[in-house]
Motif scaffolding. Structure first.
Motif, mmCIF file in Angstrom:
data_model
loop_
_atom_site.group_PDB
_atom_site.id
_atom_site.type_symbol
_atom_site.label_atom_id
_atom_site.label_comp_id
_atom_site.label_asym_id
_atom_site.label_seq_id
_atom_site.Cartn_x
_atom_site.Cartn_y
_atom_site.Cartn_z
ATOM 1 N N SER A 18 -25.066 18.500 -61.981
ATOM 2 C CA SER A 18 -25.150 17.555 -63.095
ATOM 3 C C SER A 18 -23.935 17.672 -63.994
ATOM 4 C CB SER A 18 -26.417 17.824 -63.918
ATOM 5 O OG SER A 18 -26.369 19.130 -64.493
ATOM 6 N N SER A 29 -23.069 16.777 -68.115
ATOM 7 C CA SER A 29 -23.688 16.376 -69.379
ATOM 8 C C SER A 29 -22.751 16.671 -70.545
ATOM 9 C CB SER A 29 -25.017 17.103 -69.587
ATOM 10 O OG SER A 29 -24.814 18.512 -69.639
ATOM 11 N N HIS A 30 -23.065 16.039 -71.674
ATOM 12 C CA HIS A 30 -22.285 16.237 -72.895
ATOM 13 C C HIS A 30 -23.251 16.299 -74.063
ATOM 14 C CE1 HIS A 30 -19.759 14.851 -76.377
ATOM 15 N NE2 HIS A 30 -18.997 15.806 -75.882
ATOM 16 N N GLN A 82 -26.894 15.439 -73.147
ATOM 17 C CA GLN A 82 -27.284 14.184 -72.531
ATOM 18 C C GLN A 82 -26.329 13.842 -71.392
ATOM 19 O OE1 GLN A 82 -27.044 10.892 -75.281
ATOM 20 N NE2 GLN A 82 -25.024 11.472 -76.051
ATOM 21 N N PRO A 83 -26.789 13.060 -70.405
ATOM 22 C CA PRO A 83 -25.913 12.697 -69.282
ATOM 23 C C PRO A 83 -24.666 11.968 -69.778
ATOM 24 C CG PRO A 83 -28.190 12.078 -68.834
ATOM 25 C CD PRO A 83 -28.142 12.485 -70.273
ATOM 26 N N CYS A 111 -22.864 8.438 -72.742
ATOM 27 C CA CYS A 111 -21.825 8.673 -73.753
ATOM 28 C C CYS A 111 -20.774 7.559 -73.717
ATOM 29 C CB CYS A 111 -21.132 10.020 -73.506
ATOM 30 S SG CYS A 111 -22.242 11.444 -73.542
#
Length: 261
Positions: A56, A58-59, A62-63, A67
């Protein structure tokens, strides 16, 4: 930003296998490594152009697809039928009202020194001017994530140094989480908060270092540390194909620091 345990390959070639990578929020992480190691492929995975076969990305929990993300490439990639101002405004369609788009585009053109060239088309601008428009367009979105794929590589030395200063000015204003690919250790030292060196293959980090900000009271120590790091980066770049048997022997070092303007 966190890349966690990803797998990705194509054409029988396994580029990433159980690979993890982090970029600190609001900081600039540069990736160094030989051509073909997978630096640009990682940017494409973060951008969603490629999809990891496992793992995965993410940042801030959240995915990355949730973003706002901007990219700057080695070529400006401007729309040739639109003016400098219109190229910036184009990415703001459906985001801002017309007058807001115009105000923001002109503000960014002023910051990049192109306010007098707002009406010019790409073929009427120099390469450095086109890249400034490209940079302004990227920051117009106020991105959460900014990806840079050797954006200053094709510029002459004087123009590149000017672009570095302009980039840092905009970066400090917007503070996106930034990942930049470069082949130039000097560029990494000039711009980065964090430096990672990739080796292959599958890709792994052979080296990582977080730069501490220089202080007036320790200029000599800072210069010595920078020269030591420069030598280490040159060594890593010259020997990134070290055998996988040595993978766990390779140096990895982090220093917590705070970016200063």
């Amino acid at each position: 930003m966190e890349v966690l345990n990803i797998d990705f390959g194509y054409g029988g070639r396994q580029v990433f296998q159980d690979f993890s990578f982090t970029a600190s929020p609001g900081c600039l992480t540069t990736i160094l490594g030989k051509s073909g190691v997978g630096k640009s492929t990682l940017l494409k995975l973060i951008a969603g152009i490629h999809q990891p076969q496992a793992g995965s990305i993410s940042h801030r929990g959240q995915p990355v697809r949730a973003c706002t993300l901007s990219c700057v490439f080695q070529e400006p990639r401007l729309l040739p039928w639109k003016t400098a101002r219109e190229n910036i405004e184009y990415v703001l369609l459906n985001r801002l009202e017309r007058e807001q788009r115009r105000h923001l585009s002109l503000q960014l053109l002023h910051q990049t020194g192109l306010e007098q060239d707002a009406h010019c088309y790409p073929h009427e601008l120099s390469g450095g001017m086109c890249q400034r428009v490209s940079l302004a367009r990227a920051f117009a979105l106020s991105p959460d994530i900014l990806l840079l794929d050797e954006p200053f590589q094709a510029l002459d030395v004087a123009t590149r140094n000017a672009m570095h200063r302009l980039f840092l000015q905009l970066f400090r204003q917007y503070q996106p989480t930034t990942v930049m690919v470069t082949h130039d250790p000097e560029e990494a030292l000039a711009l980065a908060d964090e430096i990672a060196v990739f080796a292959y293959q599958p890709v792994f980090e052979s080296f990582r270092h977080t730069l501490a900000p220089a202080t007036d009271s320790d200029q000599l120590g800072s210069a010595v540390n920078t020269e030591t790091l420069r030598q280490r980066l040159r060594a890593e770049m010259g020997d990134v194909e070290e055998s996988f048997a040595c993978r766990h022997e390779l140096f990895r070092h982090r220093i917590h620091h705070r970016r200063t303007p």
